[in-house]
Design an enzyme around this catalytic site. Structure first.
Site, PDB file in Angstrom:
ATOM      1  N   HIS A 189       0.834  -1.202   0.000  1.00 15.20           N
ATOM      2  CA  HIS A 189       0.000   0.000   0.000  1.00 15.20           C
ATOM      3  C   HIS A 189       0.870   1.254   0.000  1.00 15.20           C
ATOM      4  O   HIS A 189       0.565   2.239  -0.667  1.00 15.20           O
ATOM      5  CB  HIS A 189      -0.911   0.009   1.229  1.00 15.20           C
ATOM      6  CG  HIS A 189      -2.006  -1.005   1.172  1.00 15.20           C
ATOM      7  ND1 HIS A 189      -3.025  -0.942   0.253  1.00 15.20           N
ATOM      8  CD2 HIS A 189      -2.244  -2.114   1.916  1.00 15.20           C
ATOM      9  CE1 HIS A 189      -3.851  -1.960   0.442  1.00 15.20           C
ATOM     10  NE2 HIS A 189      -3.395  -2.688   1.439  1.00 15.20           N
ATOM     11  N   ARG A 294     -14.268   6.170 -11.401  1.00 18.68           N
ATOM     12  CA  ARG A 294     -14.608   5.223 -10.334  1.00 18.68           C
ATOM     13  C   ARG A 294     -15.780   5.782  -9.516  1.00 18.68           C
ATOM     14  O   ARG A 294     -15.581   6.582  -8.612  1.00 18.68           O
ATOM     15  CB  ARG A 294     -13.400   4.978  -9.453  1.00 18.68           C
ATOM     16  CG  ARG A 294     -12.176   4.449 -10.204  1.00 18.68           C
ATOM     17  CD  ARG A 294     -10.974   4.305  -9.269  1.00 18.68           C
ATOM     18  NE  ARG A 294      -9.802   3.825  -9.958  1.00 18.68           N
ATOM     19  CZ  ARG A 294      -8.859   4.611 -10.482  1.00 18.68           C
ATOM     20  NH1 ARG A 294      -8.998   5.939 -10.406  1.00 18.68           N
ATOM     21  NH2 ARG A 294      -7.803   4.102 -11.082  1.00 18.68           N
ATOM     22  N   ARG A 330     -17.563   3.705 -14.500  1.00 16.43           N
ATOM     23  CA  ARG A 330     -17.650   2.329 -14.019  1.00 16.43           C
ATOM     24  C   ARG A 330     -18.708   2.252 -12.924  1.00 16.43           C
ATOM     25  O   ARG A 330     -18.719   3.061 -11.992  1.00 16.43           O
ATOM     26  CB  ARG A 330     -16.305   1.870 -13.448  1.00 16.43           C
ATOM     27  CG  ARG A 330     -16.323   0.436 -12.926  1.00 16.43           C
ATOM     28  CD  ARG A 330     -14.957  -0.011 -12.462  1.00 16.43           C
ATOM     29  NE  ARG A 330     -14.536   0.652 -11.240  1.00 16.43           N
ATOM     30  CZ  ARG A 330     -13.322   0.533 -10.711  1.00 16.43           C
ATOM     31  NH1 ARG A 330     -12.401  -0.182 -11.325  1.00 16.43           N
ATOM     32  NH2 ARG A 330     -13.004   1.151  -9.591  1.00 16.43           N
ATOM     33  N   GLU A 428     -11.439  -8.497 -16.463  1.00 16.44           N
ATOM     34  CA  GLU A 428     -10.516  -8.581 -15.322  1.00 16.44           C
ATOM     35  C   GLU A 428     -10.287 -10.004 -14.855  1.00 16.44           C
ATOM     36  O   GLU A 428      -9.414 -10.241 -14.023  1.00 16.44           O
ATOM     37  CB  GLU A 428     -11.079  -7.775 -14.138  1.00 16.44           C
ATOM     38  CG  GLU A 428     -11.355  -6.322 -14.434  1.00 16.44           C
ATOM     39  CD  GLU A 428     -12.136  -5.666 -13.310  1.00 16.44           C
ATOM     40  OE1 GLU A 428     -11.482  -5.108 -12.416  1.00 16.44           O
ATOM     41  OE2 GLU A 428     -13.372  -5.725 -13.315  1.00 16.44           O
ATOM     42  N   ASN A 451      -4.705  -4.827 -13.581  1.00 19.66           N
ATOM     43  CA  ASN A 451      -4.268  -5.084 -12.198  1.00 19.66           C
ATOM     44  C   ASN A 451      -4.852  -6.399 -11.689  1.00 19.66           C
ATOM     45  O   ASN A 451      -4.129  -7.301 -11.264  1.00 19.66           O
ATOM     46  CB  ASN A 451      -4.709  -3.938 -11.275  1.00 19.66           C
ATOM     47  CG  ASN A 451      -4.137  -2.601 -11.697  1.00 19.66           C
ATOM     48  OD1 ASN A 451      -3.378  -2.527 -12.643  1.00 19.66           O
ATOM     49  ND2 ASN A 451      -4.500  -1.556 -10.997  1.00 19.66           N
ATOM     50  N   ASP A 452      -6.176  -6.519 -11.733  1.00 14.84           N
ATOM     51  CA  ASP A 452      -6.813  -7.750 -11.271  1.00 14.84           C
ATOM     52  C   ASP A 452      -6.561  -8.914 -12.223  1.00 14.84           C
ATOM     53  O   ASP A 452      -6.383 -10.050 -11.784  1.00 14.84           O
ATOM     54  CB  ASP A 452      -8.321  -7.541 -11.108  1.00 14.84           C
ATOM     55  CG  ASP A 452      -8.677  -6.939  -9.746  1.00 14.84           C
ATOM     56  OD1 ASP A 452      -7.848  -7.059  -8.830  1.00 14.84           O
ATOM     57  OD2 ASP A 452      -9.750  -6.343  -9.619  1.00 14.84           O
ATOM     58  N   ARG A 462      -0.617  -9.410  -5.145  1.00 13.55           N
ATOM     59  CA  ARG A 462       0.429  -8.461  -5.538  1.00 13.55           C
ATOM     60  C   ARG A 462       0.899  -7.579  -4.387  1.00 13.55           C
ATOM     61  O   ARG A 462       1.836  -6.800  -4.548  1.00 13.55           O
ATOM     62  CB  ARG A 462      -0.045  -7.600  -6.718  1.00 13.55           C
ATOM     63  CG  ARG A 462      -1.275  -6.782  -6.486  1.00 13.55           C
ATOM     64  CD  ARG A 462      -1.857  -6.317  -7.814  1.00 13.55           C
ATOM     65  NE  ARG A 462      -3.077  -5.573  -7.667  1.00 13.55           N
ATOM     66  CZ  ARG A 462      -3.175  -4.269  -7.762  1.00 13.55           C
ATOM     67  NH1 ARG A 462      -2.110  -3.555  -8.024  1.00 13.55           N
ATOM     68  NH2 ARG A 462      -4.314  -3.651  -7.607  1.00 13.55           N
ATOM     69  N   CYS A 499      -7.414  -0.073 -19.042  1.00 14.17           N
ATOM     70  CA  CYS A 499      -7.521   0.983 -18.027  1.00 14.17           C
ATOM     71  C   CYS A 499      -6.742   0.658 -16.763  1.00 14.17           C
ATOM     72  O   CYS A 499      -6.781   1.411 -15.795  1.00 14.17           O
ATOM     73  CB  CYS A 499      -8.989   1.267 -17.695  1.00 14.17           C
ATOM     74  SG  CYS A 499      -9.842  -0.107 -16.895  1.00 14.17           S
TER      75      CYS A 499
END
Length: 537
Positions: A189, A294, A330, A428, A451-452, A462, A499
């Site tokens: 993080h 988002r 989204r 994803e 990412n996912d 990750r 994205c």
């Protein structure tokens, strides 16, 4: 002069003095107490104050780094309410007639060991979190003020054993040139926050002791920390720093230019944003539109389900400001990892694979319909597209479309205007990749959430530092999946974009162009660097 290698959390060059940040070693003494109920009340008050502090940190993080990166502070709030954790503290106070500080410290140590010994990598990561929240409560009980680093006028490089997300978000960006830590993961993080805050950073570097006040260079492009640089090296890096500044200035000259490759293919270059206030950065960096808005920030920042009118006003503002440019919104993407009290979601051991996103929307259509009504009404004020996350099956898409038709019928019956909007899904999951040819028949576009997709494809958390050497966003399997999605889209005459963070990876831009990608959506700060790569591809 000493050169030390580290892992790159965020690139850039920083030159300046080091300020070593030492975590205060809270020595907790065991004290016999007589009134255990009064001590439990004292703990309860400290816990409530800790929750308020975490809420304030979350609000600050949302404003500065977006809701996705701020979610860790919600996880900490959730852990503070864990009944097993609270029961252990209360039991130690009552059974042993001891002070709250000792009870919290003991429970924190016990739970941290328990998490660290688990086989599940996600749960192992919670050891550091439970230590962090316990230290926060102990500090409040001890009536010590929270330390905020780098608060004076001098600029310097922060060095530390590690930085918790709460410490990173409190760094004053204007004072911090860079930071380097002895521990940490490039996918933690804290590292993600550094990238979002545009602070050059290295982690997992073997920094020697007693570096406070030493002159140093951070090379975030090569992953190098140089202590006490020689004059020649210093001049070399000062020149590199100036060249990087000039490079950024040259990128500004790309504003207004079309994003077209040398062979004439135009790529739609959009920006990812988390909330309305990010619109300024989108316009400043000359993005052609918004490829990922988002919408969950509206829910995360509210203490109630946002009404249709509240959502409508937010979406309408974005559409109006973008003045006809594409705005892809989204739909709600929350889950057990983004706890919202009023949703009443159960705690899950592995929220990434749990009850989230479209799964919540289809199970609770009243929430979904409110959002869709607001989105469709806002479509009258700009060029809005709707995108649904976490799709794994064709039936999910068909059900979403069915609900959208119901909403349109309701709006028409009420005399409320709306426009037909472009409808797409995020790719994803490996399942979505494998049935992309079928999904393409149901939608207008694909947006690949790398990412996912990478995490699910490689079966790797990750954020687990032990897996850094195995986590490879350039893995052939991931790249082949991206190619499969693009091909499936084009066969059905729809467009495909990216994205996720990989869209801003300049080492892959030419690869994506060759694959036939139609759109890339990146953070606003990366729009011009990516444009530069595309026009030279």
């Amino acid at each position: 002069m000493q050169q030390i290698n580290g892992k790159i959390a965020f690139g850039g060059i920083a030159i300046g003095k080091i300020k070593e940040v030492f975590k205060e070693n809270n020595v907790v003494r065991r004290v016999k107490i007589d009134d255990t109920q009064a001590e439990i009340s004292r703990f309860r008050a400290a816990k409530n104050q800790a929750t308020e502090e975490l809420k304030a940190l979350y609000d600050k993080a949302v404003k500065e780094v977006g809701e996705a990166n701020a979610a860790i502070f919600e996880v900490h709030q959730m852990m503070l309410e864990d009944e097993d954790y609270l029961d252990s503290i209360r039991n130690i106070i009552v059974a042993q007639s001891v002070n709250a500080e000792f009870a919290v410290a003991t429970t924190g140590d016990n739970f941290a060991r328990m998490f660290a010994d688990m086989d599940d990598d996600y749960m192992k990561e919670r050891a550091a979190d439970v230590k962090d929240i316990s230290e926060r409560v102990i500090r409040i009980l001890s009536r010590k003020e929270e330390t905020v680093h780098a608060a004076d006028e001098e600029k310097y490089i922060i060095a530390a054993d590690d930085l918790a997300p709460s410490e990173t978000i409190q760094l004053e960006r204007e004072r911090v040139l860079a930071f380097v830590t002895r521990q940490g993961s490039t996918n933690s993080h804290t590292a993600i926050l550094a990238r979002t805050m545009n602070i050059p950073a290295l982690v997992s570097a073997a920094i020697p002791k007693e570096v406070n006040g030493k002159y140093a260079i951070i090379d975030g492009f090569k992953g190098i920390l140089i202590l006490d640089p020689e004059e020649e090296i210093l001049k070399e890096y000062e020149k590199k720093q100036q060249n990087e500044k000039k490079r950024q200035e040259l990128l500004q000259q790309l504003k207004g230019k079309p994003t077209v490759t040398k062979d004439g293919k135009e790529i739609k270059l959009y920006a990812n944003i988390g909330e309305v206030k990010d619109l300024g950065a989108v316009l400043q960096n000359d993005a052609a539109g918004i490829g990922l808005f988002r919408s969950e920030f509206l829910y995360l920042q509210s203490d109630h389900f946002p009404t249709e009118e509240e959502q409508f006003q937010a979406y309408k503002t974005v559409a109006e400001v973008m003045a006809g440019k594409k705005v892809i919104i989204r739909t709600l993407d929350i889950g057990a990892d983004k706890q919202i009290d009023y949703f009443g979601l159960d705690r899950e051991d592995n929220p990434a694979l749990g009850y989230r996103a479209v799964r919540i929307c289809l199970n609770r259509p009243e929430i979904f319909k409110t959002q869709l009504r607001a989105l469709l009404r806002a479509s009258m004020f700009g060029n809005i597209s709707i995108m649904v996350p976490m799709i794994a099956s064709v039936w999910e898409v068909k059900k979403v479309k069915e609900i959208m038709e119901e909403v349109k019928a309701e709006l028409s019956a009420e005399g409320l205007p709306y426009k037909e909007v472009e409808f797409g899904v995020m790719i994803e999951t490996p399942a979505a990749v494998m049935i992309a040819d079928d999904l393409a028949k149901e939608v207008d576009f694909f947006s690949i959430g790398t990412n996912d997709l990478t995490q699910y494809t490689l079966a790797i958390d990750r954020q687990n530092a032990k897996l850094d050497r195995f986590y490879d966003s350039h893995h052939p399997a991931v790249l082949k999946m991206i190619q499969m999605v693009i091909d499936s889209a084009h066969e059905e005459g729809i467009w495909a974009g990216i994205c996720g963070e990989l869209g801003a990876d300049l080492t892959l831009t030419e690869t994506f162009v060759k694959m036939g990608i139609d759109e890339l959506s990146v953070s606003p700060a990366m729009v011009l660097p990516v444009r530069n790569k595309i026009i030279n591809a």
